[in-house]
Design an enzyme around this catalytic site. Structure first.
Site, PDB file in Angstrom:
ATOM      1  N   CYS A  93       6.573  -1.798 -10.689  1.00 52.42           N
ATOM      2  CA  CYS A  93       6.322  -2.341  -9.347  1.00 52.42           C
ATOM      3  C   CYS A  93       5.657  -1.328  -8.401  1.00 52.42           C
ATOM      4  CB  CYS A  93       7.616  -2.923  -8.779  1.00 52.42           C
ATOM      5  SG  CYS A  93       7.267  -4.136  -7.493  1.00 52.42           S
ATOM      6  N   HIS A 189      10.985  -5.719 -12.950  1.00 49.02           N
ATOM      7  CA  HIS A 189      12.035  -4.818 -12.473  1.00 49.02           C
ATOM      8  C   HIS A 189      13.271  -4.834 -13.356  1.00 49.02           C
ATOM      9  CE1 HIS A 189      11.032  -3.114  -8.637  1.00 49.02           C
ATOM     10  NE2 HIS A 189      10.532  -4.250  -8.214  1.00 49.02           N
TER      11      HIS A 189
HETATM   12  N1  GLN Z   1       5.971  -2.321  -1.946  1.00 41.64           N
HETATM   13  C1  GLN Z   1       5.510  -3.028  -3.032  1.00 41.64           C
HETATM   14  C2  GLN Z   1       5.325  -4.536  -2.819  1.00 41.64           C
HETATM   15  O1  GLN Z   1       6.115  -5.185  -2.146  1.00 41.64           O
HETATM   16  C3  GLN Z   1       6.443  -2.740  -4.213  1.00 41.64           C
HETATM   17  C4  GLN Z   1       7.835  -3.240  -4.005  1.00 41.64           C
HETATM   18  C5  GLN Z   1       8.713  -3.019  -5.198  1.00 41.64           C
HETATM   19  O2  GLN Z   1       8.666  -1.985  -5.877  1.00 41.64           O
HETATM   20  N2  GLN Z   1       9.566  -3.991  -5.427  1.00 41.64           N
HETATM   21  O3  GLN Z   1       4.377  -5.057  -3.320  1.00 41.64           O
END
Ligand code: GLN
Length: 246
Positions: A93, A189
């Site tokens: 992510c 994730h």
């Molecule tokens: N900030 C990034 C987004 O929202 C990654 C968020 C995350 O790692 N969940 O796209």
């Protein structure tokens, strides 16, 4: 035989238990009699990639992502050279987005590490939920969970997988993540590797081969529970889609 895993900036990139992926690599290596050392690099600490066999970057919020990008600017060249040399990397992510050239939000543009030729633009509607992919790295469907505002354009890169259910890189292209040399960048994730043991074995297999040469194969594991868990999730998500759409 021993592998060293570098966990980059766990103090900032620490969403959804992404660190469980390291535990999974450790366990699956341990079951094959291979020792693992995990080195944690806190933000601000420099990273000597030459001593690492696998690098892990988890997800983080936009604010944390900016701090990490700043901290990693000093090692950008070394990180890129290491990847080009076949260094094994799993980036999730926010960590995945950081490997690209930039991440643009409504308020700022965060300069990335320029390791992959990808870029990410933020949109207000978040892409959230369970996800199922087909990936060349796994005969079983890959299952996971995604939650991101960023839409990633991967240009000519090969995706990590194609979408069976969920949103992936941008909610439009039907593609998820990137597979480049021994790098997997993905929006999946949490327990990505425990839920998808073939992906875990791909990473540790590549790391072993890079370090010890082709003759070190990895023994197959029974994985009955892992396959059961994977099948259960796929079935549940596909049934839900059948009845409720999405
Ligand atoms: N900030 C990034 C987004 O929202 C990654 C968020 C995350 O790692 N969940 O796209």
């Amino acid at each position: 035989m021993k592998l060293t895993i570098g966990h980059l900036y766990p103090d900032l990139l620490n969403l959804y238990g992404d660190r469980g992926n390291i535990r999974c690599m450790q366990e699956r290596l341990g079951w094959r009699g291979i020792e693992t050392v995990v080195k944690f690099f806190a933000s601000g600490e420099s990273v000597d990639f030459s001593g690492l066999d696998i690098v892990f970057l988890g997800g983080g919020s936009d604010r944390e992502q900016e701090l990490v990008c700043r901290a990693l600017r000093g090692v950008k060249r070394d990180f890129r050279a290491w990847v080009e040399d076949g260094g094994v990397t799993l980036a999730v992510c926010g960590g995945y987005q950081m490997l690209g050239s930039y991440y643009r939000t409504s308020r700022r543009t965060i300069e990335g590490l320029e390791i992959l030729d990808i870029s990410t633009e933020w949109e207000p509607e978040r892409l959230t939920g369970n996800i199922v992919l087909k990936s060349p790295l796994s005969t079983a469907p890959v299952v996971g969970f995604e939650n991101h505002g960023g839409r990633t354009n991967i240009g000519n890169h090969t995706p990590f997988g194609t979408i069976v259910l969920g949103h992936g890189n941008d909610g439009r292209s039907g593609r998820e993540g990137v597979l480049y040399k021994n790098v997997i960048g993905t929006y999946l994730h949490g327990p990505l590797l425990p839920k998808n043991p073939q992906i875990c074995d791909f990473l540790i297999g590549q790391a072993l081969e890079r370090k010890f040469g082709k003759r070190v194969g990895i023994a197959a594991l029974p994985d009955e529970l892992e396959h059961k868990a994977n099948r259960f999730m796929v079935r549940r998500l596909m049934m839900r889609r059948m009845f409720f759409g999405g």
